[in-house]
Write a protein that holds these residues in place. Structure first.
Motif, short mmCIF file in Angstrom:
data_model
loop_
_atom_site.label_atom_id
_atom_site.label_comp_id
_atom_site.label_asym_id
_atom_site.label_seq_id
_atom_site.Cartn_x
_atom_site.Cartn_y
_atom_site.Cartn_z
N GLY A 17 0.83 -1.20 0.00
CA GLY A 17 0.00 0.00 0.00
C GLY A 17 0.86 1.25 0.00
N ALA A 18 0.56 2.15 0.92
CA ALA A 18 1.28 3.42 0.97
C ALA A 18 2.59 3.33 1.73
N ALA A 19 2.92 2.14 2.22
CA ALA A 19 4.15 1.98 2.98
C ALA A 19 5.37 2.26 2.09
N ASP A 20 6.38 2.87 2.68
CA ASP A 20 7.58 3.22 1.92
C ASP A 20 8.35 1.98 1.51
N VAL A 21 8.90 2.04 0.31
CA VAL A 21 9.80 1.00 -0.17
C VAL A 21 10.97 1.69 -0.85
N GLU A 22 12.14 1.11 -0.73
CA GLU A 22 13.35 1.70 -1.31
C GLU A 22 13.97 0.72 -2.29
N LEU A 23 14.24 1.18 -3.49
CA LEU A 23 14.95 0.42 -4.50
C LEU A 23 16.31 1.06 -4.69
N ARG A 24 17.37 0.28 -4.51
CA ARG A 24 18.72 0.80 -4.71
C ARG A 24 19.37 0.02 -5.84
N VAL A 25 19.96 0.75 -6.78
CA VAL A 25 20.60 0.15 -7.95
C VAL A 25 22.05 0.61 -8.01
N THR A 26 22.96 -0.33 -8.22
CA THR A 26 24.38 -0.02 -8.36
C THR A 26 24.93 -0.75 -9.58
N VAL A 27 25.66 -0.05 -10.42
CA VAL A 27 26.39 -0.64 -11.54
C VAL A 27 27.86 -0.30 -11.35
N SER A 28 28.69 -1.34 -11.26
CA SER A 28 30.12 -1.18 -11.00
C SER A 28 30.91 -1.84 -12.12
N TYR A 29 31.86 -1.12 -12.69
CA TYR A 29 32.71 -1.66 -13.75
C TYR A 29 34.02 -0.90 -13.75
N PHE A 30 34.99 -1.38 -14.53
CA PHE A 30 36.29 -0.72 -14.61
C PHE A 30 36.52 -0.18 -16.02
N ILE A 31 37.06 1.01 -16.11
CA ILE A 31 37.38 1.61 -17.39
C ILE A 31 38.89 1.54 -17.62
N GLU A 32 39.30 1.70 -18.88
CA GLU A 32 40.71 1.86 -19.20
C GLU A 32 40.95 3.36 -19.43
N PRO A 33 41.68 4.03 -18.56
CA PRO A 33 41.87 5.47 -18.72
C PRO A 33 42.75 5.77 -19.93
N SER A 34 42.52 6.92 -20.50
CA SER A 34 43.37 7.40 -21.58
C SER A 34 44.41 8.32 -20.97
N ALA A 35 45.68 7.98 -21.14
CA ALA A 35 46.75 8.76 -20.54
C ALA A 35 46.98 10.06 -21.30
N GLY A 36 47.50 11.05 -20.62
CA GLY A 36 47.90 12.29 -21.27
C GLY A 36 46.78 13.29 -21.40
N ARG A 37 47.09 14.42 -22.00
CA ARG A 37 46.14 15.52 -22.10
C ARG A 37 44.97 15.22 -23.01
N ARG A 38 45.14 14.29 -23.93
CA ARG A 38 44.04 14.01 -24.85
C ARG A 38 42.80 13.54 -24.10
#
Length: 370
Positions: free
Chosen positions: A228-249
């Motif tokens: 009914g009107a009772a509160d419910v909480e949905l939490r979503v997390t997406v975790s991954y690793f990127i490959e950084p681009s080195a330098g000013r580019r």
């Protein structure tokens, strides 16, 4: 004495700014005053449940493009102040007790982010031992997914209605302090699902064909309707690793630093799956061109424009059970371009990316089995 301003003006330093790391700030719940008469009239500088005077924050670090840092907080001790400019930063009553460097039978004190990071490392090790099949992406996601803001932090965040200003508060507190019990277990009224998956984000001759994952969650629709009107909480997390681009580019444009990016979205109430897919493709195209997502942000704590920074995205949906039930529990994870896509390097074109998706449902009603 204005330690909050001092912390905010002391930005996170290398390597805490890195996208792929779990960055640990220091908070404190140590506010008891010593009985020593030498400290009569002194006060604890940090408020109970707030950040520690020893910590740095991400408030002025990196700008709006940069991830929310720190990710979490752990106990880092407090500081005594005589309110006349004198401080005692290492009093044992406001520090953590630990084994001394001299030998294992002696006790010593530790504080600041070094002590906080040691406690976070312990929790991560416990999670890895409990779930040996989990990838590092999943362990990092669990650390933030199980975190809770203290009453002090929650009051600050709840009082702020603007999403940009709320994100600014998160760059001070992160997602709060990990709850050890929730990190290692689920319960009837607080259940967490963990998905580990991988896919090739872009295909085709011009590297323009976008792939994505559509997750049909094991949705307890009847239980949500019964709330009914009772509160419910949905939490979503997406975790991954990127490959950084080195330098000013890496700073030339929005998608030059990270190899790729991921986004998540929840199907809207009474939206069909085909409509959801079409909307997801449309909004992903806008995002890839540097625009702002049209996703409904009013029901989320920080919203898509604020959470979609870095390589760990998390948000909290709060509302009533029947409203959440009408979404059908359909969640999409899709890719946006980075330097892999723009450079079209042959050794990156067909490289799969992997991610951990964590979704939890929580309600205060203890007699509900989700």
């Amino acid at each position: 004495d204005d330690y909050l301003q001092n912390c905010d003006l002391s930005p996170i330093e290398d390597p805490g700014q890195a996208w792929n790391v779990l960055t640990v700030g220091a908070s404190t719940q140590l506010a008891d005053l010593p009985s020593d008469p030498d400290f009569a009239g002194w006060k604890a500088l940090g408020e109970h449940g707030d950040i520690s005077p020893h910590t740095r924050t991400g408030v002025i670090a990196g700008g709006e493009r940069w991830p929310i840092k720190p990710d979490i907080c752990m106990e880092g001790g407090n500081v005594l102040a005589d309110q006349q400019g004198d401080f005692e930063p290492n009093h044992h009553l406001l520090s953590l007790r630990t084994t001394h460097l001299r030998d294992d039978s002696a006790l010593g004190s530790a504080n600041a982010t070094s002590a906080a990071t040691a406690q976070a490392s312990r929790l991560a090790a416990m999670a890895m031992a409990r779930y040996p099949s989990y990838w590092p992406e999943a362990i990092r996601g669990l650390m933030t997914h199980s975190a809770k803001w203290t009453a002090k932090m929650q009051s600050e965040i709840s009082a702020e209605t603007g999403l940009k200003r709320r994100r600014r508060l998160l760059t001070r507190y992160g997602w709060g302090i990990p709850d050890e019990r929730q990190l290692l277990n689920s319960s009837g009224n607080a259940v967490t699902m963990v998905v580990q998956d991988e896919f090739v984000p872009f295909t085709g001759d011009a590297y323009k064909m976008r792939n994505f994952r559509l997750h049909q969650l094991p949705w307890p629709r009847d239980a949500l309707l019964d709330l009914g009107a009772a509160d419910v909480e949905l939490r979503v997390t997406v975790s991954y690793f990127i490959e950084p681009s080195a330098g000013r580019r890496g700073w030339r444009n929005r998608y030059s630093y990270a190899s790729h990016g991921l986004r998540f979205d929840l199907r809207r109430p009474n939206e069909t799956t085909s409509e959801f897919v079409r909307r997801g493709n449309r909004e992903a195209s806008v995002d890839a061109e540097g625009g702002s997502s049209a996703t409904d942000s009013g029901i989320w704590t920080v919203g898509p424009d604020q959470r979609n920074k870095g390589s760990l995205h998390q948000d909290i949906w709060s509302g009533d059970g029947p409203h959440l039930a009408t979404t059908g529990g359909v969640l999409a994870v899709h890719a946006v371009g980075g330097w892999w896509k723009n450079n079209r390097r042959k050794d990156r074109v067909d490289l799969p990316i992997r991610y951990a998706l964590l979704v939890s449902l929580k309600t205060r009603s203890e007699n509900v089995d989700l």
